[in-house]
Structure formats: structure tokens, C-alpha cells
Write an enzyme that holds these catalytic residues in place. Structure first.
Site, PDB file in Angstrom:
ATOM      1  N   GLU A 168       0.798  -1.223   0.000  1.00  0.00           N
ATOM      2  CA  GLU A 168       0.000   0.000   0.000  1.00  0.00           C
ATOM      3  C   GLU A 168       0.834   1.279   0.000  1.00  0.00           C
ATOM      4  O   GLU A 168       0.843   2.034   0.989  1.00  0.00           O
ATOM      5  CB  GLU A 168      -0.982  -0.015   1.181  1.00  0.00           C
ATOM      6  N   GLU A 353      -5.800  -8.424   0.046  1.00  0.00           N
ATOM      7  CA  GLU A 353      -6.503  -8.119   1.298  1.00  0.00           C
ATOM      8  C   GLU A 353      -7.949  -7.790   0.991  1.00  0.00           C
ATOM      9  O   GLU A 353      -8.230  -6.998   0.082  1.00  0.00           O
ATOM     10  CB  GLU A 353      -5.908  -6.890   2.012  1.00  0.00           C
TER      11      GLU A 353
HETATM   12  O1  IFM Z   1      -4.825  -3.442   8.840  1.00  0.00           O
HETATM   13  C1  IFM Z   1      -4.676  -2.858   7.585  1.00  0.00           C
HETATM   14  C2  IFM Z   1      -3.467  -3.431   6.880  1.00  0.00           C
HETATM   15  O2  IFM Z   1      -2.297  -3.251   7.615  1.00  0.00           O
HETATM   16  C3  IFM Z   1      -3.270  -2.762   5.542  1.00  0.00           C
HETATM   17  N1  IFM Z   1      -4.476  -2.771   4.776  1.00  0.00           N
HETATM   18  C4  IFM Z   1      -5.689  -2.347   5.414  1.00  0.00           C
HETATM   19  C5  IFM Z   1      -5.885  -3.094   6.720  1.00  0.00           C
HETATM   20  C6  IFM Z   1      -7.191  -2.656   7.401  1.00  0.00           C
HETATM   21  O3  IFM Z   1      -7.162  -1.301   7.679  1.00  0.00           O
END
Ligand code: IFM
Length: 442
Positions: A168, A353
Site C-alpha cells: 500500500e 486483502e
Molecule cells: O490493517 C490494515 C493493513 O495493515 C493494511 N491494509 C488495510 C488493513 C485494514 O485497515
């Protein structure tokens, strides 16, 4: 509540995984780990809910065997985890043998369970020594990331199924240096503009280093959001384009087209490092896969009272998770289709994710969370629809295996398939864990 899909609904070889990240679960006080900018940020009053930090977290450092047994019991094929730069190099340059030993044992333990290790090299633990020189605002940090890459890959690269450089980059740069929500908590457009470039440079340098080491199946993980305008006025449509440019196109254009989007660059250029075009070839080095993290959509309107980018977020009407994020699975489908059509074509894609936080509680040793099973079903449906539209989607990882340290929100927001009691470290698989396990094993 049963998950509406099973393995059989997805193409042969489609991988299901569970994801975690080092600082959020390991416990940074263990194994001679160095301090990182999150330790400082969380110790500064007002930054993190209840002043919490990742020093103990889920104590995964000591309990990883038990946690990997849960991944296996959940019917997953793959485990996504990250290496902490501050654990590997506490002072930003010297290797901590205990840190690498730990990742070596972790890699073995993942493989012993026939799980495919999906590694992310950087999920936000910038060593304090590098924060001291300006962190991602300083080009030197990007260069130092090569040392971390080399140290980790030489130690465990031989066992990895897939490796991502950065998790990210929008969060690493914009959320942390412009919006100030994440460490180091800056609200400075010049630092942010530089970080927006240096984090991508670090990605390119890391890819180059891994190619030299012969590492295969390497990529990056982007968090995308579907940006929508609050109204059809020209000003709101432009606000939508600006946020889409900063959040999505900045990274996609750089990685896949070797350029930054003109509409954003024209405003950010005043703050950017000089000669940035010299880095674009490296930044757009070929990769083997792209990971997409998706949680929600973002609705925006113009805020003419604020300086550029003059945007304000508007709360939408849909059901929200514990984070206050709308549940909007359509945005997953449209993001995957967009990336595939406009940027990546046949390049393998993973949902690295997707998940939701809820105020889960344990009652009689059980956690009843039907909303999570429903969330997973609707997002699997979106992933399937994207595949049907030609997206070369190869896998789907739930975030997260465990309830964990949710950054500025501390331990309150629970994303896990497994409930963690942070007092006793007791793990309780939630109903959604059992539902998903059934879907993956039947
Ligand atoms: O917990 C985070 C993760 O570290 C990175 N992506 C989003 C998740 C939820 O906010």
C-alpha cells in the site's frame, strides 16, 4: 451463516489465503527488534487509540506455530505475511541475526504445513534511524530498502511462493505524510510528494535487486478504492478525478506506464524531487503479479475552502463496518476489471486483502459474526464476476487471520477470522472462520 461459494466455484489452481503483517501481530519487544516510526508515533499522545502500540500485539513471535496451525485448519492454501525492516535491521543498516533467524524459522514452519508463503518486504516498520533522516521523504531511504531486500531474500527467498516489495504505497506516502493519520504523522505536501516518488523508487530498486538474486514471482500490493462523486456537478466530478489520480492512478500509471498522471503531476510537481523522470524506467520494471487490497468505495465532493486537492469525503448510505467503511462489493469487481483492462491485461492478479472489522465478542467460547460471512460471500461473488469478465485473478486473501493492532485505531477494531483476547492471548476462531473453512475444504 454459510459462505455462498466454495472452491469449486473458482478456476482450477485458484489460491485462497489469510493475510497478516509483522508489526500488527508479532510483538516488537521480542527478538532484539529495533524501534520503528510506529513506536514513536504511538507514544505521542493523541495519535493512536488509547495510546496502544505493537510491542506485544498478538505475541505471534512466540506463537507462530499455533497461528500457522490455524491457517492450515482454515483450509487455506497460502499465508501472506511481512518482514519487519526494524527487526531485520534495527539501526537501518546492520543485520540483526535474531531477526533473520526468526523469519527463517517462520518460513520453514509455513512450508512444513504445505502452505505457500506470500511475503511482503515492507508493511510499514520504518527503522527509527531512517525516520531520523526524513523517512520516505529522503531518497536515501529508498536506497537503503535494497539492503533490507537483500538481507531478507538471501535468508528466506528460496522458500517463497511470491514476494511483494511494498504494501500500500498510498498509505506509506499520502496517508502518512500528507493526511498525517499514520506514522510519521506529517501533514506536509512537500514531504508527501517526495514520499509518493521515493516509495515507488524503493519498489523499483527492490525489484531490480530481487531479479539479480534470481527471485521469481515478484510484485507489489496496491490498495485501491473506487472513487465516486457526491453529485454530478463539474466541481464534484473534478474532485473525484483528483482523488482517483492521487489514490489509484498515481501508482498504476507509474508502475505500468512509466509516468505520473499529468492532471496530478501538474500540481504536485512544485514539491517533487528534481529529475524524477530518470527513475521511471526502474519504477516500471516488469513484475510478475499485482496484488490489490480492497475494502470500500470513497465518495468525494469538492471543498473549495481548502487548498489543493480541495476534496472532502462524504459518508455514504450503505451499511458500515466497525471502521465506518461502507460495505460495497461492487467496487472490488470494478477495481479488478479496471486494472486488468487499463493496465495489466493478462498479468496475474491477487486480491491480497479484503475483510471487515466488527465489534466481535466471545460468548460461551464462541464468536457469532454472521455479518463477516456475508461480507466474504459478497466479495467472493464480486471476485468471481471479475473473473467472468476476463480478469486473470489467481487468488483471494482474507484480511486478517487474527484480530490485531489496527494502526491508529489500536486494538479496538477486529478484522480477524480468529478472535484474540489481548489480555490472555487466547485465540478463538470465529463462526466465519469455521464457515470459510467449510467452503474451502468441501
Ligand atoms: O490493517 C490494515 C493493513 O495493515 C493494511 N491494509 C488495510 C488493513 C485494514 O485497515
Amino acid at each position: 451463516m454459510p459462505i455462498k461459494y466454495s472452491r469449486k466455484d473458482f478456476p482450477e489452481g485458484f489460491k485462497f489465503g489469510a493475510a497478516t503483517a509483522a508489526y500488527q501481530i508479532e510483538g516488537s519487544e521480542n527478538g532484539n527488534c529495533g524501534t520503528c516510526h510506529w513506536d514513536t508515533f504511538s507514544t505521542t499522545p493523541g495519535n493512536v487509540n488509547n495510546g496502544e502500540n505493537g510491542s506485544i500485539a498478538c505475541d505471534h513471535f512466540h506463537r507462530f506455530e499455533e497461528d500457522l496451525d490455524l491457517v492450515k485448519a482454515g483450509g487455506f492454501d497460502s499465508y501472506r505475511f511481512s518482514t519487519s525492516w526494524a527487526r531485520v535491521m534495527p539501526d537501518g543498516k546492520t543485520i540483526n541475526k535474531d531477526g533473520l533467524d526468526y523469519y527463517d524459522r517462520l518460513a520453514d514452519a509455513i512450508c512444513e504445513r504445505n502452505l505457500l508463503p506470500n511475503l511482503t518486504l515492507y508493511h510499514w516498520e520504518l527503522p527509527s534511524a531512517l525516520a531520523d533522516i526524513g523517512g520516505w521523504a529522503n531518497r536515501e531511504t529508498a536506497k537503503r530498502f535494497v539492503d533490507h531486500t537483500n538481507a531478507v531474500i538471501k535468508c528466506i527467498g528460496d522458500r517463497m511462493d511470491a514476494v511483494a516489495t511494498i504494501n500500500e504505497p498510498w498509505c506509506v506516502a499520502w496517508l502518512s505524510y500528507f493526511l498525517g493519520h499514520h506514522a510519521p504523522g506529517l501533514r506536509d505536501i512537500r514531504a508527501a510528494a517526495r514520499a509518493m516518488h521515493h516509495v515507488l523508487l524503493a519498489h523499483g530498486l527492490s525489484i531490480d535487486a530481487m531479479r539479480s538474486l534470481g527471485t521469481s514471482n515478484i510484485g507489489i500490493v496496491l490498495n485501491l478504492t473506487e472513487v465516486q462523486q457526491a453529485s454530478d456537478t463539474q466541481s464534484d466530478v473534478s474532485a473525484k478525478d483528483r482523488l482517483d489520480g492521487i489514490h489509484n492512478r498515481w501508482f498504476l500509471d507509474a508502475i505500468f506506464k512509466a509516468e505520473y498522471p499529468d492532471d496530478i503531476l501538474k500540481d504536485l510537481i512544485h514539491f517533487m524531487p528534481t529529475n524524477l523522470e530518470d527513475d521511471m524506467t526502474l519504477i516500471s520494471s516488469s513484475i510478475d503479479w499485482i496484488g490489490i487490497n480492497y475494502y470500500t468505495r470513497t465518495i468525494v465532493a469538492e471543498d473549495a475552502n481548502e487548498p489543493w486537492p480541495s476534496i472532502k469525503e462524504i459518508k455514504g448510505p450503505l451499511q458500515q463496518t466497525q471502521m465506518g467503511w461502507e460495505i460495497y462489493p461492487d467496487g472490488l469487481k470494478s477495481s479488478l476489471v479496471r486494472v486488468s483492462r487499463e493496465y495489466t491485461g493478462e498479468l496475474p492478479m491477487l486480491v491480497t486483502e479484503n475483510g471487515m472489522a466488527w465489534k466481535d465478542t466471545v460468548l460461551n467460547e464462541k464468536v457469532f459474526d454472521p455479518i463477516r460471512a456475508d461480507y466474504i460471500s459478497s466479495h467472493l461473488s464480486a471476485a468471481k464476476a471479475a473473473i467472468d469478465q476476463g480478469v486473470n485473478l489467481k487468488g483471494f486473501f482474507y484480511w486478517s487471520l487474527l484480530d490485531n493492532f489496527e494502526w491508529a485505531f489500536g486494538y479496538e477494531k477486529r478484522f480477524g477470522l480468529v478472535h484474540v483476547d489481548f489480555e490472555t492471548q487466547k485465540r478463538t476462531p470465529k463462526a466465519s472462520f469455521h464457515d470459510l473453512a467449510l467452503a474451502l475444504t468441501s
